[in-house]
Design a protein around this motif. Structure first.
Motif, PDB file in Angstrom:
ATOM      1  N   GLN A  16       0.828  -1.201   0.000  1.00 50.54           N
ATOM      2  CA  GLN A  16       0.000   0.000   0.000  1.00 50.54           C
ATOM      3  C   GLN A  16       0.868   1.259   0.000  1.00 50.54           C
ATOM      4  O   GLN A  16       0.563   2.223  -0.716  1.00 50.54           O
ATOM      5  N   ASN A  17       1.927   1.276   0.769  1.00 53.81           N
ATOM      6  CA  ASN A  17       2.840   2.430   0.787  1.00 53.81           C
ATOM      7  C   ASN A  17       3.479   2.649  -0.578  1.00 53.81           C
ATOM      8  O   ASN A  17       3.551   3.777  -1.059  1.00 53.81           O
ATOM      9  N   ILE A  18       3.945   1.581  -1.195  1.00 55.83           N
ATOM     10  CA  ILE A  18       4.607   1.683  -2.496  1.00 55.83           C
ATOM     11  C   ILE A  18       3.675   2.277  -3.538  1.00 55.83           C
ATOM     12  O   ILE A  18       4.090   3.092  -4.365  1.00 55.83           O
ATOM     13  N   PHE A  19       2.407   1.889  -3.499  1.00 55.48           N
ATOM     14  CA  PHE A  19       1.457   2.326  -4.516  1.00 55.48           C
ATOM     15  C   PHE A  19       0.567   3.485  -4.081  1.00 55.48           C
ATOM     16  O   PHE A  19      -0.443   3.777  -4.712  1.00 55.48           O
ATOM     17  N   GLY A  20       0.968   4.176  -3.020  1.00 54.04           N
ATOM     18  CA  GLY A  20       0.281   5.390  -2.613  1.00 54.04           C
ATOM     19  C   GLY A  20      -1.113   5.180  -2.057  1.00 54.04           C
ATOM     20  O   GLY A  20      -1.962   6.075  -2.144  1.00 54.04           O
ATOM     21  N   LEU A  21      -1.341   4.040  -1.483  1.00 50.25           N
ATOM     22  CA  LEU A  21      -2.643   3.734  -0.867  1.00 50.25           C
ATOM     23  C   LEU A  21      -2.537   3.927   0.644  1.00 50.25           C
ATOM     24  O   LEU A  21      -1.444   3.827   1.207  1.00 50.25           O
ATOM     25  N   PRO A  22      -3.654   4.169   1.307  1.00 48.01           N
ATOM     26  CA  PRO A  22      -3.608   4.245   2.774  1.00 48.01           C
ATOM     27  C   PRO A  22      -3.102   2.928   3.353  1.00 48.01           C
ATOM     28  O   PRO A  22      -3.620   1.857   3.027  1.00 48.01           O
ATOM     29  N   ALA A  23      -2.064   2.993   4.164  1.00 48.30           N
ATOM     30  CA  ALA A  23      -1.415   1.787   4.691  1.00 48.30           C
ATOM     31  C   ALA A  23      -2.139   1.255   5.916  1.00 48.30           C
ATOM     32  O   ALA A  23      -1.724   1.457   7.053  1.00 48.30           O
ATOM     33  N   ASP A  28      -8.444  -3.920   1.232  1.00 48.38           N
ATOM     34  CA  ASP A  28      -9.739  -3.325   0.927  1.00 48.38           C
ATOM     35  C   ASP A  28      -9.893  -3.216  -0.594  1.00 48.38           C
ATOM     36  O   ASP A  28      -9.038  -3.692  -1.347  1.00 48.38           O
ATOM     37  N   TYR A  29     -10.986  -2.594  -1.043  1.00 46.43           N
ATOM     38  CA  TYR A  29     -11.252  -2.526  -2.477  1.00 46.43           C
ATOM     39  C   TYR A  29     -10.133  -1.826  -3.250  1.00 46.43           C
ATOM     40  O   TYR A  29      -9.664  -2.353  -4.256  1.00 46.43           O
ATOM     41  N   PRO A  30      -9.655  -0.643  -2.820  1.00 47.41           N
ATOM     42  CA  PRO A  30      -8.575   0.006  -3.584  1.00 47.41           C
ATOM     43  C   PRO A  30      -7.307  -0.850  -3.671  1.00 47.41           C
ATOM     44  O   PRO A  30      -6.640  -0.880  -4.695  1.00 47.41           O
ATOM     45  N   THR A  31      -6.987  -1.552  -2.589  1.00 45.49           N
ATOM     46  CA  THR A  31      -5.803  -2.420  -2.589  1.00 45.49           C
ATOM     47  C   THR A  31      -6.003  -3.585  -3.538  1.00 45.49           C
ATOM     48  O   THR A  31      -5.129  -3.909  -4.342  1.00 45.49           O
ATOM     49  N   TRP A  32      -7.161  -4.230  -3.465  1.00 46.60           N
ATOM     50  CA  TRP A  32      -7.446  -5.358  -4.340  1.00 46.60           C
ATOM     51  C   TRP A  32      -7.465  -4.909  -5.799  1.00 46.60           C
ATOM     52  O   TRP A  32      -6.945  -5.600  -6.677  1.00 46.60           O
ATOM     53  N   TYR A  33      -8.010  -3.729  -6.073  1.00 47.97           N
ATOM     54  CA  TYR A  33      -8.058  -3.208  -7.427  1.00 47.97           C
ATOM     55  C   TYR A  33      -6.639  -3.002  -7.958  1.00 47.97           C
ATOM     56  O   TYR A  33      -6.347  -3.322  -9.105  1.00 47.97           O
ATOM     57  N   LYS A  34      -5.741  -2.472  -7.135  1.00 37.42           N
ATOM     58  CA  LYS A  34      -4.355  -2.242  -7.550  1.00 37.42           C
ATOM     59  C   LYS A  34      -3.640  -3.571  -7.792  1.00 37.42           C
ATOM     60  O   LYS A  34      -2.889  -3.707  -8.757  1.00 37.42           O
ATOM     61  N   ILE A  35      -3.885  -4.565  -6.952  1.00 42.04           N
ATOM     62  CA  ILE A  35      -3.301  -5.897  -7.163  1.00 42.04           C
ATOM     63  C   ILE A  35      -3.771  -6.446  -8.506  1.00 42.04           C
ATOM     64  O   ILE A  35      -2.978  -6.954  -9.299  1.00 42.04           O
ATOM     65  N   GLN A  36      -5.062  -6.331  -8.769  1.00 44.35           N
ATOM     66  CA  GLN A  36      -5.635  -6.815 -10.027  1.00 44.35           C
ATOM     67  C   GLN A  36      -5.045  -6.056 -11.214  1.00 44.35           C
ATOM     68  O   GLN A  36      -4.708  -6.648 -12.240  1.00 44.35           O
TER      69      GLN A  36
END
Length: 70
Positions: A16-23, A28-36
């Motif tokens: 999450q830190n690497i991709f600018g998401l709340p750590a 959560d949905y934004p994290t899963w979306y970025k993984i996808q």
């Protein structure tokens, strides 16, 4: 091991830190979306590299054709 423990939470936070998401450490949905998103991008790169030297793939620019061959 299939267990979401402290090591997994730390890895998720790092992702999450690497991709600018709340750590939060929670997938959560934004994290899963970025993984996808990353998975799809890597899959496309792998597919393209599989056909890198195949000149008969649709959409492949053939620089070796000239004149009537084009």
């Amino acid at each position: 091991d299939g267990i979401y423990g402290p090591a997994t939470a730390a890895s998720v936070k790092k992702f999450q830190n690497i991709f600018g998401l709340p750590a939060s450490g929670v997938v959560d949905y934004p994290t899963w979306y970025k993984i996808q998103d990353i998975y799809v991008a890597v899959t496309r790169i792998a597919e393209r590299s599989k056909y890198k030297n195949n000149k008969n793939v649709p959409g492949h620019f053939r620089s070796d054709l000239i004149g009537a061959e084009v």
